[in-house]
Structures are given as C-alpha cells and as structure tokens.
Design a protein around this motif. Structure first.
Motif, PDB file in Angstrom:
ATOM      1  N   SER A 106       1.057  -1.287  -0.331  1.00  0.00           N
ATOM      2  CA  SER A 106      -0.100  -0.093  -0.481  1.00  0.00           C
ATOM      3  C   SER A 106       0.712   1.201   0.396  1.00  0.00           C
ATOM      4  CB  SER A 106      -1.053   0.163   1.281  1.00  0.00           C
ATOM      5  OG  SER A 106      -0.163  -0.128   2.199  1.00  0.00           O
ATOM      6  N   LEU A 107       2.203   1.413   0.446  1.00  0.00           N
ATOM      7  CA  LEU A 107       2.845   2.768   0.635  1.00  0.00           C
ATOM      8  C   LEU A 107       3.098   2.676  -0.806  1.00  0.00           C
ATOM      9  CD1 LEU A 107       5.956   1.091   2.277  1.00  0.00           C
ATOM     10  CD2 LEU A 107       4.266   2.666   2.786  1.00  0.00           C
ATOM     11  N   GLU A 108       3.178   1.781  -2.432  1.00  0.00           N
ATOM     12  CA  GLU A 108       3.098   2.721  -3.960  1.00  0.00           C
ATOM     13  C   GLU A 108       2.191   3.634  -3.772  1.00  0.00           C
ATOM     14  OE1 GLU A 108       5.391  -1.612  -4.963  1.00  0.00           O
ATOM     15  OE2 GLU A 108       4.083  -1.049  -6.759  1.00  0.00           O
ATOM     16  N   THR A 109       0.713   3.140  -3.235  1.00  0.00           N
ATOM     17  CA  THR A 109      -0.491   4.217  -3.851  1.00  0.00           C
ATOM     18  C   THR A 109      -0.961   4.735  -2.622  1.00  0.00           C
ATOM     19  OG1 THR A 109      -1.819   2.434  -3.565  1.00  0.00           O
ATOM     20  CG2 THR A 109      -1.358   2.714  -5.210  1.00  0.00           C
ATOM     21  N   ARG A 110      -0.172   5.442  -1.965  1.00  0.00           N
ATOM     22  CA  ARG A 110      -0.157   6.686  -1.195  1.00  0.00           C
ATOM     23  C   ARG A 110      -0.329   8.306  -1.402  1.00  0.00           C
ATOM     24  NH1 ARG A 110       4.981   6.645   3.400  1.00  0.00           N
ATOM     25  NH2 ARG A 110       5.868   5.893   1.650  1.00  0.00           N
ATOM     26  N   ARG A 111      -1.017   8.939  -1.275  1.00  0.00           N
ATOM     27  CA  ARG A 111      -1.556  10.383  -1.280  1.00  0.00           C
ATOM     28  C   ARG A 111      -0.157  10.431  -0.812  1.00  0.00           C
ATOM     29  NH1 ARG A 111      -4.080  14.451   0.580  1.00  0.00           N
ATOM     30  NH2 ARG A 111      -3.860  13.267   3.193  1.00  0.00           N
ATOM     31  N   HIS A 112      -0.017  11.545  -1.820  1.00  0.00           N
ATOM     32  CA  HIS A 112       1.485  12.610  -2.606  1.00  0.00           C
ATOM     33  C   HIS A 112       1.999  13.029  -0.691  1.00  0.00           C
ATOM     34  CE1 HIS A 112       2.628  12.052  -6.493  1.00  0.00           C
ATOM     35  NE2 HIS A 112       1.214  12.338  -6.467  1.00  0.00           N
ATOM     36  N   ALA A 113       1.063  13.497  -0.002  1.00  0.00           N
ATOM     37  CA  ALA A 113       0.553  13.955   1.457  1.00  0.00           C
ATOM     38  C   ALA A 113       1.348  13.909   2.134  1.00  0.00           C
ATOM     39  CB  ALA A 113      -0.360  15.258   1.574  1.00  0.00           C
ATOM     40  N   ASP A 114       0.337  12.411   1.956  1.00  0.00           N
ATOM     41  CA  ASP A 114       0.883  11.400   3.182  1.00  0.00           C
ATOM     42  C   ASP A 114       3.029  11.232   3.917  1.00  0.00           C
ATOM     43  OD1 ASP A 114      -1.709  11.685   4.057  1.00  0.00           O
ATOM     44  OD2 ASP A 114      -2.641   9.935   2.842  1.00  0.00           O
ATOM     45  N   ARG A 115       2.968  10.923   2.096  1.00  0.00           N
ATOM     46  CA  ARG A 115       3.902  10.268   1.996  1.00  0.00           C
ATOM     47  C   ARG A 115       4.920  11.218   2.001  1.00  0.00           C
ATOM     48  NH1 ARG A 115       3.692   8.702  -3.300  1.00  0.00           N
ATOM     49  NH2 ARG A 115       3.941   6.857  -3.314  1.00  0.00           N
ATOM     50  N   GLU A 116       5.191  12.321   1.816  1.00  0.00           N
ATOM     51  CA  GLU A 116       6.032  13.502   2.144  1.00  0.00           C
ATOM     52  C   GLU A 116       5.625  13.392   3.610  1.00  0.00           C
ATOM     53  OE1 GLU A 116       8.779  16.041   0.616  1.00  0.00           O
ATOM     54  OE2 GLU A 116       8.038  14.198  -0.246  1.00  0.00           O
ATOM     55  N   ALA A 117       5.097  13.532   4.347  1.00  0.00           N
ATOM     56  CA  ALA A 117       4.934  13.853   5.825  1.00  0.00           C
ATOM     57  C   ALA A 117       5.288  12.918   6.507  1.00  0.00           C
ATOM     58  CB  ALA A 117       3.410  13.748   5.924  1.00  0.00           C
ATOM     59  N   GLN A 118       4.883  11.251   5.817  1.00  0.00           N
ATOM     60  CA  GLN A 118       5.724   9.855   6.598  1.00  0.00           C
ATOM     61  C   GLN A 118       7.998  10.493   6.420  1.00  0.00           C
ATOM     62  OE1 GLN A 118       3.288   7.547   4.479  1.00  0.00           O
ATOM     63  NE2 GLN A 118       1.815   7.760   6.422  1.00  0.00           N
ATOM     64  N   LEU A 119       7.805  10.812   5.208  1.00  0.00           N
ATOM     65  CA  LEU A 119       9.695  10.668   4.959  1.00  0.00           C
ATOM     66  C   LEU A 119       9.620  11.763   6.050  1.00  0.00           C
ATOM     67  CD1 LEU A 119       9.221  10.774   1.123  1.00  0.00           C
ATOM     68  CD2 LEU A 119      10.045   8.482   2.394  1.00  0.00           C
ATOM     69  N   MET A 120       8.940  12.663   5.810  1.00  0.00           N
ATOM     70  CA  MET A 120       9.816  14.463   6.657  1.00  0.00           C
ATOM     71  C   MET A 120       9.632  13.314   8.550  1.00  0.00           C
ATOM     72  SD  MET A 120      11.473  15.721   4.313  1.00  0.00           S
ATOM     73  CE  MET A 120      10.842  14.654   3.616  1.00  0.00           C
ATOM     74  N   ASP A 121       8.811  12.936   8.751  1.00  0.00           N
ATOM     75  CA  ASP A 121       8.927  12.585  10.235  1.00  0.00           C
ATOM     76  C   ASP A 121      10.028  11.689  10.625  1.00  0.00           C
ATOM     77  OD1 ASP A 121       6.635  14.126  10.981  1.00  0.00           O
ATOM     78  OD2 ASP A 121       4.719  12.258   9.904  1.00  0.00           O
ATOM     79  N   ALA A 122      10.026  10.897   9.790  1.00  0.00           N
ATOM     80  CA  ALA A 122      11.108   9.600   9.759  1.00  0.00           C
ATOM     81  C   ALA A 122      12.890  10.138   9.483  1.00  0.00           C
ATOM     82  CB  ALA A 122      10.720   8.680   8.704  1.00  0.00           C
TER      83      ALA A 122
END
Length: 416
Positions: free
Chosen positions: A8-24
């Motif tokens: 499911s990571l491949e189909t995340r919303r852009h904003a969700d992915r970016e937020a999760q990457l920046m959180d990590a």
C-alpha cells in the motif's frame, strides 16, 4: 499485496508520503550521527531534530562516492567501511562485498535488505517463479541484491552467475525458469546463442536488468522475441533507488529513500524537470547514508505513473555528473563553476564550454543572466581566473538558452 502493487506504500497520497518521509528524516539523521563515525564528523554540529523538511535537508553537505572511498582508504586498517556502516560483523552482517575501487559494502541480515523486491514485483515476478540470476556472485553484491529481492517476492533462484553460456542455456532448457535477472547485454548473448544452437529458452518471459544502460532499442529487441524486460536503478551503497513499471514512462522512486536532484558540483536542488545529479538519503538503519551523491544525472518527471504508483518518477540514467575536465594542464571541477556562479546574483545558470584542438584549449563560460549590468562579463571573467587560474571568454545569454542536460562543463574539443 494486490495484483498490481507490491504494497500500500506505492499508492499513498503525495501529501501522506511526504509527511511520513519527513517525520522519519530527523531520526535517521540522528541515527547516522550516533551510530557511524563518518556522519558524526560530516554532520557534526547539525541539530537532527531540525532536519524535518526538504529545505532543511538541502542545507546538509552532499557526500559523494569519491569521499566515501577516500575515507575507506584512510581507515582500511581499522574499518574497511570508513566509518559509514552501523552494522558490525556477526549475525547482523552475513556478508560484505567489494565494488570497483575497491569500495567495501556491508550486507544486512534483514529481509530484502536492498529493497529490490519492489522492482521485481513491478516487473511481473511472482511467488513460485524460478529466476535465472545471471549477475556475478564473485565479490560484488549485484547477484545477492537480486536474489534477496526474488526471495522477498516468493521466487526460487537458480544462481547462474556469468559466463559458461552453453551450460546456462542447458539449465534454462531443463529447469524452465520464468524470469531472468542480470545485465541486459548477457541476456542478449543468451538469446542469440540459443537461436544459433536451437536451445529452447521459451520459458523465459520476463526479466529485471541493471548494471548497464538499457536503451529502448534493446528493450524492443527483447519484446520482439517474447521477452518483457524491465530495468532497475540500484547501487551497492543505497540499494534500490528507482524502478521501471509496465507503463514504460520513466522510473518510479523507491519508497525507502528520499531523492533529490541537485546541480552538479553542488548540493543545491534544481527546479523540477531540470537535469541534475541524483542525491539520495536512505532510510536504511544498517547503512544510513545521508545526502549521498550517486554521480548519475537524471530529472524529475511530472505526474503520476499510469500504473497507479504515486511516488515521484525520474527520467532514468542521463549520464554522469562528475564532469571534471583537464584544461591546459589544470583540472577544472563542476564545483568551481558553481563557486563562480554564486558570486553573482545575476547568474541564473552557467556552463563552461571547452573547445579547440588538442593543446590549444579555448574556455568559454556561457552565462544565463536575468539582468546584465555594465561590465558584468568582465567581472565574471576575473572570477574565472581567480577560481580556476585560467582565462575564459564570457558570453552572456538569455535565461532558458542553455540546454537542459545537466552539463556544467562541456568538453567540445576535437581529438582527431
């Protein structure tokens, strides 16, 4: 897994992915500082908690492969990894490898350590497939990168390695693998030899290739022979960076990395669509590289992949970023061109062109300038002499005039 996507990571919303990457990101920067001697030095004084955005990340230094090699050479007696590895020998590091240089890389014990399974799934590999793995198992990690990815998908692997073409064709004919992994050039050799000898390799229908350029002409050559071959972009340092999908429209960036495109010789991000050097921050805990310069040129593609994967796409490999050139007996580096450009706020983009015949080099600095006050070209010429110790003609051109190919230094000399 669904039928089309690895997870499911491949189909995340852009904003969700970016937020999760920046959180990590802050935790990964802190981990690199605390667990590796190299980044304790490189990122000394950096407050990891504040590195929580792309703008903050862009302020950190880029570590290029040449620097990694120099650190390894300096510390060979104590640490073959030059202080970059957070892994220690034992169960957490089942293998270590050598790439040309030599540069030594650790292998981690976690499942699909290099994250290649995602690329294999996109290429059509599925559980139960037999994979004919023709990457070298000798010293370098390529074969193990592919093998671990195949295992993650649920495939069985035949460790073919390279060479011994006749024996490999016999194995394909008798074991009937569905998939190939290896270099595209060796696959072509196998196909051509099979045609000559009459060997039955018709079971092979799909493949994931890497390690070499894979031009569309060769891709089409395979397709005409019933082979659907996709390319991966991975390095021994970073693991998977990007991969091709069934859309054949660029390459989708892996979910486990943060990718930037910067102006060669600098750490400055370029505008979307502009060609520059691929710089990657990996979220791997074992080998936590922060802003690692690959030395490869690429560019961001607009829009999402038609297969439904929503991560950023890149155009693929577009050349090498290290354009260091010897001019009149002196080495001139892309970073020097960048240094010159930074001295003048009027400069939008600069490109050093070296022309002439051997032993008669002519240097011309072509400069895109938003405004050109009186005497700007002369002042830029003085800066060129100051930085490179060489003289150059300066040409002021309109913004948008210079090619979008990532070249900071163009060697246009005649070597006849």
């Amino acid at each position: 897994m669904d039928k089309q996507h690895y997870d499911s990571l491949e189909t995340r919303r852009h904003a969700d992915r970016e937020a999760q990457l920046m959180d990590a990101l802050p935790a990964q920067v802190a981990h690199a500082q605390q667990q590796t001697r190299a980044f304790a030095e490189i990122l000394g004084g950096v407050d990891a908690a504040r590195v929580n955005s792309r703008a903050a990340l862009a302020k950190l230094p880029v570590t290029r492969k040449s620097e990694l090699l120099e650190r390894q050479k300096a510390q060979r007696a104590q640490d073959p990894f030059g202080g970059f590895s957070a892994l220690v020998r034992g169960p957490a590091m089942p293998r270590l490898f050598a790439s040309p240089g030599p540069i030594y890389e650790p292998d981690g014990s976690t499942r699909d350590y290099w994250r290649v399974g995602r690329a294999m799934y996109a290429a059509g590999f599925r559980s139960g497939d037999l994979v004919h793995n023709a990457f070298s198992y000798h010293m370098t990690p390529g074969a193990f990168m592919m093998e671990s990815g195949a295992h993650a998908v649920g495939c069985t692997v035949f460790p073919a390695g390279v060479g011994q073409t006749e024996q490999q064709l016999q194995a394909v004919a008798e074991l009937k693998p569905q998939a190939y992994s290896g270099t595209p050039s060796f696959l072509r050799i196998l196909v051509e030899k099979a045609q000559e000898s009459g060997s039955d390799i018709s079971s092979l229908r799909k493949g994931l290739v890497g390690g070499e350029a894979f031009p569309p002409s060769l891709r089409d050559w395979f397709t005409e022979r019933g082979l659907h071959i996709y390319q991966s972009y991975a390095t021994a340092d970073l693991g998977l960076i990007a991969y091709e999908t069934a859309s054949r429209e660029g390459m989708v960036v892996d979910e486990g990395v943060i990718l930037e495109i910067v102006r060669p010789g600098t750490g400055d991000p370029v505008a979307a669509g502009e060609v520059g050097e691929v710089v990657v921050t990996t979220l791997s805990p074992g080998y936590p590289l922060v802003r690692f310069g690959t030395g490869d040129l690429s560019a961001i593609l607009p829009g999402d992949d038609p297969t439904g994967r929503t991560n950023v796409r890149i155009r693929g490999w577009l050349g090498r970023a290290d354009q260091t050139t010897k001019i009149r007996g002196m080495f001139v580096h892309p970073s020097q061109v960048a240094d010159i450009a930074r001295r003048f706020p009027e400069i939008v983009k600069a490109r050093l062109v070296v022309s002439g015949e051997m032993a008669n080099d002519v240097m011309t600095l072509k400069v895109e300038a938003a405004a050109a006050p009186q005497g700007l070209d002369a002042r830029i010429g003085e800066a060129v002499r100051d930085v490179t110790k060489l003289r150059a003609d300066v040409q002021l051109v309109q913004p948008g005039t210079l090619p979008n190919d990532g070249k900071v230094i163009e060697d246009a000399r005649s070597y006849k």
